[in-house]
Design an enzyme around this catalytic site. Structure first.
Site, short mmCIF file in Angstrom:
data_model
loop_
_atom_site.label_atom_id
_atom_site.label_comp_id
_atom_site.label_asym_id
_atom_site.label_seq_id
_atom_site.Cartn_x
_atom_site.Cartn_y
_atom_site.Cartn_z
N ASP A 31 0.69 -1.09 0.33
CA ASP A 31 0.15 -0.05 0.34
C ASP A 31 1.05 1.12 0.06
O ASP A 31 2.47 1.17 0.81
CB ASP A 31 -0.69 -0.79 1.30
CG ASP A 31 -2.11 0.53 0.89
OD1 ASP A 31 -3.24 0.21 1.60
OD2 ASP A 31 -2.18 1.76 0.61
N GLY A 36 -4.80 5.09 2.70
CA GLY A 36 -5.05 3.98 3.93
C GLY A 36 -3.81 4.52 5.24
O GLY A 36 -3.88 5.17 5.15
N GLN A 76 -7.75 4.31 -6.78
CA GLN A 76 -7.52 5.31 -6.89
C GLN A 76 -9.31 5.70 -6.79
O GLN A 76 -10.22 4.55 -7.03
CB GLN A 76 -7.63 6.33 -8.32
CG GLN A 76 -7.77 7.76 -7.51
CD GLN A 76 -8.85 7.88 -7.83
OE1 GLN A 76 -9.46 8.87 -6.78
NE2 GLN A 76 -10.42 8.46 -9.15
N ILE A 77 -9.86 5.88 -5.35
CA ILE A 77 -11.24 5.24 -5.67
C ILE A 77 -12.68 6.38 -5.47
O ILE A 77 -14.13 6.57 -5.09
CB ILE A 77 -11.25 4.94 -4.32
CG1 ILE A 77 -11.51 5.62 -3.19
CG2 ILE A 77 -11.19 3.22 -4.03
CD1 ILE A 77 -12.13 5.07 -1.34
N SER A 117 -16.22 -2.46 -9.85
CA SER A 117 -17.86 -2.00 -8.72
C SER A 117 -18.87 -1.86 -9.45
O SER A 117 -19.13 -2.00 -10.65
CB SER A 117 -16.46 0.06 -8.91
OG SER A 117 -18.04 0.59 -8.36
N TYR A 141 -14.08 7.15 -13.68
CA TYR A 141 -14.34 5.24 -12.14
C TYR A 141 -14.62 4.19 -12.94
O TYR A 141 -14.09 3.24 -12.83
CB TYR A 141 -13.98 6.34 -10.82
CG TYR A 141 -14.28 5.35 -10.24
CD1 TYR A 141 -13.18 4.53 -9.10
CD2 TYR A 141 -15.36 4.22 -9.55
CE1 TYR A 141 -12.99 4.05 -8.43
CE2 TYR A 141 -16.01 3.40 -8.07
CZ TYR A 141 -14.30 3.03 -8.14
OH TYR A 141 -14.57 1.88 -7.38
N ILE A 199 -27.68 14.93 6.55
CA ILE A 199 -28.45 15.68 4.60
C ILE A 199 -28.48 14.40 4.19
O ILE A 199 -27.95 13.02 4.00
CB ILE A 199 -27.31 16.45 4.25
CG1 ILE A 199 -27.27 17.69 5.08
CG2 ILE A 199 -28.34 17.22 3.30
CD1 ILE A 199 -26.09 18.61 4.91
N ARG A 208 -29.83 3.11 -3.43
CA ARG A 208 -28.45 2.32 -2.89
C ARG A 208 -28.95 1.85 -2.24
O ARG A 208 -29.63 1.05 -1.21
CB ARG A 208 -27.25 2.95 -1.75
CG ARG A 208 -27.73 4.50 -2.77
CD ARG A 208 -25.64 5.30 -2.55
NE ARG A 208 -25.35 6.61 -2.87
CZ ARG A 208 -24.73 6.99 -3.27
NH1 ARG A 208 -23.31 6.14 -2.64
NH2 ARG A 208 -24.39 7.55 -4.54
#
Ligand SMILES: NC(=O)c1ccc[n+]([C@@H]2O[C@H](COP(=O)([O-])OP(=O)(O)OC[C@H]3O[C@@H](n4cnc5c(N)ncnc54)[C@H](O)[C@@H]3O)[C@@H](O)[C@H]2O)c1
Length: 237
Positions: A31, A36, A76-77, A117, A141, A199, A208
């Site tokens: 990593d 992280g 890279q998220i 994803s 992404y 919020i 989701r």
């Protein structure tokens, strides 16, 4: 079994590492600590601070460790970041994965597990989304998570590497960064703890779906133990 986890200091990777260590597997973590945290690295795992874009350093680590299985979590998220800096996003998520695959090929890794994803699907045409749903990412992404799926399948075919590709939706649980993407559970908890009002976007209806990080970790470990035979919560392709 020796398992090398990239991104093992991050949210999901560190939880997977903990479970693997608990189940007596030998764990190696790679990593770059960009997101992280070193305190999340399991004390019984061997840790290498390394960027997956550094092909040479990766090669040396793989040569030394010779892992049997690789769980490639490092990525890279940040979706917004991918829109601002698509080249950087592609460099980490696509080229970084190719670097990992080259090491898998060179050092005869038996299996790679890759967390893709739900972002690869884009706007859902029906719910719940299943593996047959069309893939049409609407962010860079989403593209940079999908492209490695093809590389993995090609490497698998060419070099006899087994693989499993997950397409996680919104993972929640311990160590999730409340500033992260899709982390509504951690955002709400963070706000409650800081006496702030959460919020709700939209009309409050659920759009989701979520999965607990321990269930994700269990799915990864089950795969290692039982190879390709296990289907877990219909998550796997
Ligand atoms: N969290 C979710 O809901 C979710 C959903 C779908 C897919 N995923 C995928 O799961 C994986 C893990 O995600 P996460 O939520 O734990 O994210 P995270 O940011 O907590 O973990 C990613 C880890 O990768 C490391 N990293 C980033 N760039 C690196 C680089 N260039 N070299 C080496 N290490 C690098 C970071 O330091 C971090 O520890 C990612 O591949 C992500 O795309 C996550």
């Amino acid at each position: 079994m020796k398992v090398l986890i990239t991104g093992g200091a991050g949210f999901i990777g560190s939880n997977v590492a903990d479970l693997l260590v608990k189940e007596d597997h030998e764990v190696v973590i790679v990593d770059n600590l960009s997101r992280g945290k070193i305190e999340h690295v399991n004390k019984n795992a061997r840790f290498y601070k390394c960027d997956i874009r550094d092909a040479h350093k990766l090669f040396i680590i793989f040569a030394k460790e010779q892992p049997e299985v690789v769980i490639h979590n490092a990525a890279q998220i940040d979706v917004q970041m991918s829109m601002r800096k698509p080249a950087l996003d592609a460099d980490i998520n696509i080229k970084g994965t190719v670097n990992i695959l080259e090491c898998c090929r060179e050092f005869k890794v038996r299996k790679i597990i890759y967390p893709s994803s739900a972002a690869v699907y884009g706007n859902p045409m029906y719910l719940p989304i299943d593996e047959n749903h069309q893939v049409k990412p609407i962010s860079f992404y989403g593209v940079s998570k999908q492209v490695p799926e093809h590389y993995i399948k090609a490497y698998a075919q060419l070099y006899n590497i087994k693989y499993t590709i997950f397409r996680y939706t919104n993972v929640y649980g311990i160590r999730q960064d409340p500033k992260g993407e899709g982390g509504v559970v951690s955002v709400f908890i963070y706000k409650f703890l800081n006496n702030q009002c959460p919020i709700i976007f939209g009309d409050g209806n659920q759009t989701r779906d979520f999965i607990y990080v321990n269930d994700v970790a269990k799915a990864n470990v089950l795969l290692d133990v039982f190879g390709d035979l296990v289907r877990y919560n219909g998550l796997m392709m």
